[in-house]
Design an enzyme around this catalytic site. Structure first.
Site: not given
Length: 534
Positions: A243, A517
């Site tokens: 990402e 995350h």
């Protein structure tokens, strides 16, 4: 032969592409700010309450009007830029390659196999959510450019520290003590993991499995050494990031990481109509994949998933395969490694799409290695990592958990389909609580993850199967949460002379408050027999 830096076949194409992007960027930026000014993170809302700031509605009102007008004014220029930019995507190679010129070639090769027949390699994977600022805010993360710079600084801070190992083996021990803040002296290597010898078997050098784990029936020799660390592992050799969609953020990361990782692949993926001249799938964003390596990249290949749906179809998610030059063995035979990274389909309840993508991943890796593997080379490792967007505990992810990929690649955290090892920690955080005091610092997040009672408040819970209640965890099992970030390795595809052992599995809290995350790390010890089996 080194890869060329530019993704374009000649300077003319690169120049036209740059002009087109310069015309597009102002319009894109004003649209980004228009959305961002209307969307606040929970941290920003808390700060406004603490500062008793009541001017925010005016900022939103006048900011929206200003950015909307500027967006309209720059739209004609963006359209002209698009007419230059879009056709060039058909001849664009799907990544940029940055290489730092070393002072000597020995600085970017590993001499462990050549000198001792042994070597140790560190891998790490992290999803950074470096979307354009407006879109990142929907994940409760803002200020993409600042986050990119800080993330790069923290990674370098962690991987450049001395490699210190502390072992805990006491009756009260429930895990290994993180060496994150230790300042004990240690011998350092000249280059990353270079010349580091793996520990020899024996109680003095092997990390013992925590007694708490042994009491649950795990055998010490079958267990995986692990820790929760508030710093990135020392001497990471290859880093996979997901990402990293924003181009400016990718450049900031490259600038921060290039003194340590001399070989970087970024802006990976395809844009515009894919395949070219087809209008059924337009890619607004690249794949978000970003690979930083201490070792030279000999070959690289990217493949885009053709079956994405919904909002995921706007990004060119896929698989990046690389072949890296590690060094030479004692017989001066070239030693290479294969490193693959991916980011799978995200929406819940669409396991069939992810299974199809796993089929493609398996095929594409096999095709890449069959083309680029040479008979006069030794393959030291074959690693696959990334954000798979499914876990090993959710009933909703049952299809993916039973995929044949896991019969080829070993997952150090997996006890079997749908069952994690009891020490494993989920890697997906709940977005609304990212800035809570318990988890907004690396040390705080480390303490939280090590406590099961606290962990279940902040790590995302499993996803139940459609129409069925969730029973989790099973009686006597720990609460783990969703682990969707993986580092897998395969032994069947490496040279028959190589033996692979897991040195350490790491759950990393160094990026607390910067992403949703938990990064993961894996260190492998590889011993290459000196006697050839050929």
């Amino acid at each position: 032969m080194a890869l060329p830096a530019s993704p374009f076949p000649n300077g003319c194409a690169a120049g036209i592409h740059a002009v087109g992007w310069v015309l597009i960027l102002p319009c894109f930026w004003f649209l980004d700010r228009l959305i961002a000014v209307c969307k606040s993170t929970t941290l920003e809302r808390t700060q406004r309450l603490e500062q008793e700031c009541y001017l925010h509605p005016l900022k939103v009102f006048f900011g929206s009007i200003t950015f909307f007008i500027l967006f309209l004014l720059t739209t004609p220029f963006a359209f002209l830029g698009f007419l230059l930019w879009a056709p060039l995507q058909a001849c664009r190679r799907p990544f940029y390659y940055h290489r730092e010129t070393p002072a000597s070639l020995e600085q970017e090769t590993h001499r462990g196999f050549e000198l001792t027949g042994k070597a140790s390699f560190g891998f790490a994977s992290a999803n950074l959510c470096l979307l354009p600022d407006s879109l990142a805010r929907f994940n409760n993360l803002g200020d993409t450019q600042r986050r990119a710079a800080v993330i790069g600084e923290r990674i370098v801070q962690g991987v450049c520290r001395p490699h210190i190992r502390i072992f805990v083996d006491s009756p009260s021990s429930c895990g290994t003590l993180s060496p994150s803040n230790s300042m004990l002296p240690t011998s350092s290597s000249t280059y990353g993991a270079t010349d580091r010898q793996p520990p020899t078997p024996g109680p003095e050098s092997h990390r013992s499995a925590p007694r708490a784990l042994l009491s649950q029936g795990l055998r010490q020799q079958d267990d995986v050494p692990w820790e929760v660390s508030s710093l990135f592992p020392a001497n990471v050799d290859i880093l996979c990031l997901e990402e990293v969609f924003d181009k400016r953020a990718a450049q900031k990361l490259t600038d921060e990481l290039k003194p340590v990782f001399g070989h970087i692949l970024y802006d990976v993926g395809v844009y515009a109509c894919q395949p070219p001249c087809a209008c059924n799938s337009f890619k607004f964003f690249n794949s978000g994949l970003f690979v930083a390596s201490r070792f030279p990249v000999l070959e690289a290949e990217y493949n885009c998933f053709p079956n994405s749906r919904g909002e995921d179809a706007l990004a060119a998610k896929g698989l990046l395969c690389t072949k890296l030059l590690i060094g030479h063995n004692q017989k001066q035979k070239k030693v290479v490694g294969f490193f693959n990274c991916t980011h799978l389909h995200a929406p819940e309840g669409e396991g069939e799409i992810r299974c199809e993508q796993l089929n493609m991943v398996t095929k594409w890796i096999g095709d890449f290695q069959s083309v680029h593997r040479q008979h006069d080379e030794e393959v030291a490792f074959d690693v696959l990592c990334g954000d798979f967007n499914f876990d090993n505990c959710s009933p909703d992810d049952n299809l993916e958990q039973n995929h044949c990929l896991f019969s080829e690649y070993r997952d150090p955290c997996r006890a079997g389909p749908g069952k994690e090892k009891p020490w494993v920690i989920g890697t997906l955080l709940e977005q609304p609580t990212l800035y809570d005091e318990d988890i907004n610092t690396p040390e705080g997040l480390q303490r939280t993850l090590e406590s099961e009672d606290l962990r279940k408040q902040y790590v995302s819970p499993p996803v139940p199967a459609a129409g069925l209640p969730l029973v989790y965890p099973e009686n006597g099992q720990p609460w783990i949460g969703r682990r969707i970030d993986y580092i897998l390795y395969r032994e069947s595809s490496v040279s028959s002379r190589c033996r692979t052992e897991i040195e350490e599995m790491t759950f990393i809290t160094h990026l607390a408050g910067l992403t949703d995350h938990i990064p993961v790390g894996l260190r492998l010890n590889i011993v290459m027999d000196s006697v050839s089996n050929e």
